[in-house]
Design a protein around this motif. Sequence first.
Motif, PDB file in Angstrom:
ATOM      1  N   LEU A   1      62.081  50.770 -45.694  1.00 10.40           N
ATOM      2  CA  LEU A   1      62.995  49.374 -44.907  1.00 10.40           C
ATOM      3  C   LEU A   1      64.671  50.392 -45.855  1.00 10.40           C
ATOM      4  CD1 LEU A   1      61.339  46.713 -46.702  1.00 10.40           C
ATOM      5  CD2 LEU A   1      61.155  47.529 -44.701  1.00 10.40           C
TER       6      LEU A   1
ATOM      7  N   ILE B   1      56.093  52.119 -45.852  1.00  9.17           N
ATOM      8  CA  ILE B   1      56.925  51.317 -45.317  1.00  9.17           C
ATOM      9  C   ILE B   1      58.216  52.055 -45.423  1.00  9.17           C
ATOM     10  CG2 ILE B   1      57.808  49.489 -45.285  1.00  9.17           C
ATOM     11  CD1 ILE B   1      54.888  48.418 -45.088  1.00  9.17           C
TER      12      ILE B   1
ATOM     13  N   LYS C   1      58.083  43.445 -41.476  1.00  4.13           N
ATOM     14  CA  LYS C   1      59.253  45.029 -41.378  1.00  4.13           C
ATOM     15  C   LYS C   1      60.033  45.213 -40.056  1.00  4.13           C
ATOM     16  CE  LYS C   1      58.739  49.160 -39.833  1.00  4.13           C
ATOM     17  NZ  LYS C   1      59.151  49.953 -39.448  1.00  4.13           N
TER      18      LYS C   1
ATOM     19  N   LEU D   1      55.632  41.321 -46.707  1.00  2.00           N
ATOM     20  CA  LEU D   1      55.153  42.611 -46.729  1.00  2.00           C
ATOM     21  C   LEU D   1      54.052  42.673 -47.816  1.00  2.00           C
ATOM     22  CD1 LEU D   1      58.233  43.156 -45.645  1.00  2.00           C
ATOM     23  CD2 LEU D   1      56.352  45.728 -44.685  1.00  2.00           C
TER      24      LEU D   1
END
Length: 137
Positions: free
Chosen positions: A105, A103, A82, A43
């Motif tokens: 995770l 983002i 992702k 990413l």
Amino acid sequence: EVQTLLLPPVDKYLDAVDRLELPPNPLDRLLNELGGPDKVAELTGRKVRQIQRFDAKRNRMVVSYEKRKGKGSFDKINIEEKNKFQAGKKLVAILSEAASTGISLQSDKRVGNQKRRVHITLELPWSADKAIQQLGR
């Protein structure tokens, strides 16, 4: 008196460059040592990366430049990566500051990848706020 300088063909230079064993940048090295693009979700904002693969013709590992695969813009490619990480299709995720905004995770009951997450910071941000935000990913 004019002297003519004879240069060898360009192929000789290109072959010499191919034989150089230059170290990859840290991001590419991590990507390759952790399993390559088939196992590592990247990413970042990068367009290309150095991928190390075995070349049967040369009987050795070779490094080549490859475009990141995916459909659409980098944001869409990063979302695809992702999702593969969150689903457990890729067990390692590498993020850069350029792609980490927004983002998450983190593991939760809605994602397939329930494995323990380990965060390794390769390059610390300059501001404490960004470092805290990065660690929260």
